[in-house]
Design an enzyme around this catalytic site. Structure first.
Site, PDB file in Angstrom:
ATOM      1  N   HIS A  27      87.724   5.289-124.499  1.00 19.14           N
ATOM      2  CA  HIS A  27      86.937   5.827-123.399  1.00 19.14           C
ATOM      3  C   HIS A  27      87.384   5.206-122.067  1.00 19.14           C
ATOM      4  O   HIS A  27      86.565   4.691-121.316  1.00 19.14           O
ATOM      5  CB  HIS A  27      85.436   5.552-123.623  1.00 19.14           C
ATOM      6  CG  HIS A  27      84.857   6.258-124.799  1.00 19.14           C
ATOM      7  ND1 HIS A  27      83.626   5.947-125.342  1.00 19.14           N
ATOM      8  CD2 HIS A  27      85.334   7.287-125.548  1.00 19.14           C
ATOM      9  CE1 HIS A  27      83.378   6.738-126.382  1.00 19.14           C
ATOM     10  NE2 HIS A  27      84.408   7.563-126.530  1.00 19.14           N
TER      11      HIS A  27
HETATM   12  C1  LIG Z   1      91.153   9.423-130.384  1.00 17.24           C
HETATM   13  C2  LIG Z   1      90.111   9.754-129.348  1.00 17.24           C
HETATM   14  C3  LIG Z   1      88.821  10.068-129.756  1.00 17.24           C
HETATM   15  C4  LIG Z   1      87.838  10.362-128.808  1.00 17.24           C
HETATM   16  N1  LIG Z   1      86.589  10.694-129.232  1.00 17.24           N
HETATM   17  C5  LIG Z   1      85.641  11.028-128.341  1.00 17.24           C
HETATM   18  C6  LIG Z   1      84.345  11.417-128.754  1.00 17.24           C
HETATM   19  O1  LIG Z   1      84.064  11.496-129.946  1.00 17.24           O
HETATM   20  N2  LIG Z   1      83.433  11.721-127.813  1.00 17.24           N
HETATM   21  C7  LIG Z   1      83.705  11.647-126.472  1.00 17.24           C
HETATM   22  O2  LIG Z   1      82.803  11.899-125.666  1.00 17.24           O
HETATM   23  N3  LIG Z   1      84.925  11.283-126.045  1.00 17.24           N
HETATM   24  C8  LIG Z   1      85.894  10.978-126.934  1.00 17.24           C
HETATM   25  N4  LIG Z   1      87.142  10.608-126.510  1.00 17.24           N
HETATM   26  C9  LIG Z   1      87.373  10.503-125.059  1.00 17.24           C
HETATM   27  C10 LIG Z   1      87.714  11.834-124.405  1.00 17.24           C
HETATM   28  O3  LIG Z   1      88.629  12.558-125.215  1.00 17.24           O
HETATM   29  C11 LIG Z   1      88.335  11.535-123.037  1.00 17.24           C
HETATM   30  O4  LIG Z   1      87.430  10.771-122.279  1.00 17.24           O
HETATM   31  C12 LIG Z   1      88.657  12.802-122.258  1.00 17.24           C
HETATM   32  O5  LIG Z   1      89.522  13.640-122.972  1.00 17.24           O
HETATM   33  C13 LIG Z   1      89.314  12.427-120.945  1.00 17.24           C
HETATM   34  O6  LIG Z   1      89.630  13.613-120.264  1.00 17.24           O
HETATM   35  P1  LIG Z   1      90.688  13.626-119.112  1.00 17.24           P
HETATM   36  O7  LIG Z   1      90.744  15.021-118.612  1.00 17.24           O
HETATM   37  O8  LIG Z   1      90.392  12.530-118.152  1.00 17.24           O
HETATM   38  O9  LIG Z   1      92.075  13.215-119.793  1.00 17.24           O
HETATM   39  P2  LIG Z   1      92.850  13.860-121.037  1.00 17.24           P
HETATM   40  O10 LIG Z   1      91.941  14.682-121.892  1.00 17.24           O
HETATM   41  O11 LIG Z   1      93.602  12.728-121.642  1.00 17.24           O
HETATM   42  O12 LIG Z   1      93.868  14.878-120.341  1.00 17.24           O
HETATM   43  C14 LIG Z   1      95.000  14.425-119.651  1.00 17.24           C
HETATM   44  C15 LIG Z   1      96.120  15.406-119.888  1.00 17.24           C
HETATM   45  O13 LIG Z   1      97.203  15.098-119.038  1.00 17.24           O
HETATM   46  C16 LIG Z   1      98.414  15.208-119.768  1.00 17.24           C
HETATM   47  N5  LIG Z   1      99.397  14.327-119.127  1.00 17.24           N
HETATM   48  C17 LIG Z   1      99.367  12.982-118.962  1.00 17.24           C
HETATM   49  N6  LIG Z   1     100.457  12.552-118.322  1.00 17.24           N
HETATM   50  C18 LIG Z   1     101.215  13.643-118.054  1.00 17.24           C
HETATM   51  C19 LIG Z   1     102.461  13.849-117.400  1.00 17.24           C
HETATM   52  N7  LIG Z   1     103.158  12.844-116.865  1.00 17.24           N
HETATM   53  N8  LIG Z   1     102.940  15.120-117.318  1.00 17.24           N
HETATM   54  C20 LIG Z   1     102.250  16.171-117.847  1.00 17.24           C
HETATM   55  N9  LIG Z   1     101.052  16.037-118.464  1.00 17.24           N
HETATM   56  C21 LIG Z   1     100.542  14.782-118.570  1.00 17.24           C
HETATM   57  C22 LIG Z   1      98.047  14.760-121.165  1.00 17.24           C
HETATM   58  O14 LIG Z   1      98.971  15.254-122.095  1.00 17.24           O
HETATM   59  C23 LIG Z   1      96.659  15.374-121.311  1.00 17.24           C
HETATM   60  O15 LIG Z   1      96.731  16.683-121.803  1.00 17.24           O
HETATM   61  C24 LIG Z   1      88.145  10.331-127.429  1.00 17.24           C
HETATM   62  C25 LIG Z   1      89.458  10.026-127.016  1.00 17.24           C
HETATM   63  C26 LIG Z   1      90.433   9.756-127.966  1.00 17.24           C
HETATM   64  C27 LIG Z   1      91.842   9.448-127.518  1.00 17.24           C
END
Ligand SMILES: Cc1cc2nc3c(=O)[nH]c(=O)nc-3n(C[C@H](O)[C@H](O)[C@H](O)COP(=O)(O)OP(=O)(O)OC[C@H]3O[C@@H](n4cnc5c(N)ncnc54)[C@H](O)[C@@H]3O)c2cc1C
Length: 330
Positions: free
Chosen positions: A265
Site C-alpha cells: 500500500h
Molecule cells: C499484490 C498487491 C495486492 C494488493 N491488494 C490490495 C487489496 O486487497 N486492497 C486494496 O485496497 N489495495 C490493494 N493493493 C493496492 C492497490 O492495488 C494500489 O494501491 C493501487 O493499484 C494503486 O493505484 P495507482 O494507480 O496509484 O498505481 P498502479 O495501479 O500501480 O498503476 C500504475 C501503472 O503505471 C504503470 N507504469 C509504471 N511505470 C511505468 C512506466 N515507466 N511506463 C509505463 N507505464 C508505467 C504500471 O504498469 C501500472 O499499470 C494491492 C497491491 C498489490 C501490489
C-alpha cells in the site's frame, strides 16, 4: 472508453521521461518495441505510474532532490525536495495457528479436494476458487482510550509453511495478518541509476517510530488473546507463529521485524499539500510546473484506515473532475 475518437492506447510502452521546456511539461518519451517515441501534449501530461514509479519518472526527468539527481548524473531541471520522500506503507505480520476439528484451505487446495474444487468452479462457479484470501477482517483499538481503531486484522483460513514461496502447511491452519492502520514511520523511494530500466531503491524504514512499534505489538497480543478464547480454543491445537514462547514486547518486536512485510500500500511519494515539501498542490498539479499533474496513490499525503484502493479511486475521480474543470476554462 476505448471507442472514443480522442483516445489512443499504447501498450508495452515504457515511459522513459517527461519532456520539459523550462517549467512547462510538453510531452513524454516512451520506448516501444525498441524504438523511442516522443508525444507532445496539447494541454496537460497526467502522470499515474503509481507511488513507486511516478517519483522515478519525475526524477529521471530532472524533477526532484538535487542530491538524488546529482548522484546519478541527472541535471536538475526543477528542484522539488519532496519527490520520492515521505514514503508510507502498511507493514503486516502474520500469526499462525495449527487447527483441529476443521478443514481449511491447506487441505482444500491440494489432492482430491482441489480436484473437486476445480470441478465445482467450472460447473457451478462456486467454491474455494471463487474466494479472496482474507474472508474476515477486524479493526481494533490497541488501547481502549483511542478514539478510533489503530490496528487491522486480516483473517485467512490457511497458513503458510513458506510465505515467500506461497507454500501452504499440510496440517489445517489459519493466519491472522496484523497491521497498524496509520503508521508514522516514513521512508523514501528514489532512483539509483539514470537508466529507466533500473528499479528505484525502496527504503521503507518500517517500525522506526515508537508509536508504530507499540501499536503493532499490542495488536499482535490482542490477536493471540482472541484465539485463546474458549470459542476459538475448540479449534486450536497450537500457536505455530510466533509460538507461545514469545511473551515480552522485545520478543514480539523481534518477531515482527523478522516476519513482517509490506502489504503493498505505498503512498505519499509525490505528496499533495501547500507546504514547501509537497510535490503536488491541491489540484494535483506539480508545484512550480505547468502542464503536469500526478494522479495516483503517490499524492495521498497520509495513510488511510484500511486498504487503500478505495482512496486511490477517489483520487482518480477527483482528479478527473479537476482536469475537466480546468479544460472547460480554456
Ligand atoms: C499484490 C498487491 C495486492 C494488493 N491488494 C490490495 C487489496 O486487497 N486492497 C486494496 O485496497 N489495495 C490493494 N493493493 C493496492 C492497490 O492495488 C494500489 O494501491 C493501487 O493499484 C494503486 O493505484 P495507482 O494507480 O496509484 O498505481 P498502479 O495501479 O500501480 O498503476 C500504475 C501503472 O503505471 C504503470 N507504469 C509504471 N511505470 C511505468 C512506466 N515507466 N511506463 C509505463 N507505464 C508505467 C504500471 O504498469 C501500472 O499499470 C494491492 C497491491 C498489490 C501490489
Amino acid at each position: 472508453a476505448r471507442r472514443r475518437p480522442n483516445l489512443t492506447i499504447e501498450t508495452h510502452a515504457h515511459v522513459l521521461r517527461l519532456e520539459l521546456k523550462g517549467n512547462r511539461c510538453t510531452g513524454i518519451t516512451y520506448r516501444q518495441n525498441g524504438r523511442e517515441i516522443t508525444v507532445n501534449a496539447l494541454q496537460d501530461v497526467i502522470l499515474c505510474a503509481g507511488a513507486i514509479q511516478s517519483p522515478q519518472i519525475l526524477e529521471l526527468s530532472g524533477i526532484g532532490r538535487p542530491d538524488v539527481l546529482g548522484k546519478v548524473g541527472i541535471a536538475v531541471k526543477h528542484r522539488l525536495d519532496g519527490v520520492g520522500e515521505n514514503y508510507i506503507d502498511h507493514f503486516a505480520t502474520r500469526l499462525n495457528w495449527k487447527l483441529k476439528n476443521a478443514i481449511t484451505l491447506n487441505q482444500m487446495a491440494r489432492g482430491w479436494r482441489l480436484g473437486m474444487a476445480v470441478f465445482e468452479y467450472f460447473t457451478q462457479r462456486t467454491g474455494i476458487l471463487t474466494l479472496g484470501t482474507g474472508l474476515v477482517h477486524g479493526f481494533v483499538k490497541s488501547q481502549a482510550q483511542m478514539p478510533t481503531p489503530d490496528v487491522q486484522y486480516f483473517v485467512v483460513h490457511a497458513s503458510y509453511a513458506n510465505a515467500a514461496e506461497r507454500i501452504l502447511d499440510k496440517h489445517p491452519g489459519m493466519t491472522i495478518g496484523v497491521s497498524q492502520l496509520r503508521p508514522k514511520s516514513k521512508g523514501s523511494i528514489h532512483i539509483q541509476s539514470a537508466d529507466p530500466q533500473v528499479m528505484p531503491a525502496i527504503r521503507p524504514n518500517f517500525l522506526s517510530v515508537e508509536e508504530d512499534r507499540q501499536s503493532l505489538i499490542e495488536g499482535m497480543k490482542i490477536a493471540r488473546r482472541i484465539m485463546q478464547r474458549p470459542a476459538m480454543q475448540a479449534f486450536v491445537e497450537l500457536e505455530t507463529g510466533p509460538g507461545i514462547d514469545v511473551q515480552t514486547d522485545e520478543q514480539w518486536l523481534e518477531f515482527a521485524q523478522r516476519n513482517g512485510q509490506t502489504i503493498y500500500h505505498p503512498i505519499a511519494t509525490c505528496r499533495m499539500g501547500e507546504d514547501a515539501d509537497a510535490v503536488v498542490d491541491s489540484s494535483l498539479r506539480v508545484r512550480g510546473m505547468t502542464g503536469l499533474r500526478v494522479v495516483d496513490a503517490s499524492v495521498i499525503p497520509s495513510m488511510v484506515s484500511g486498504n487503500i484502493q478505495g482512496a486511490v479511486m477517489a483520487v482518480a475521480e477527483r482528479g478527473a473532475d479537476l482536469i475537466l474543470e480546468a479544460a472547460s476554462l480554456h
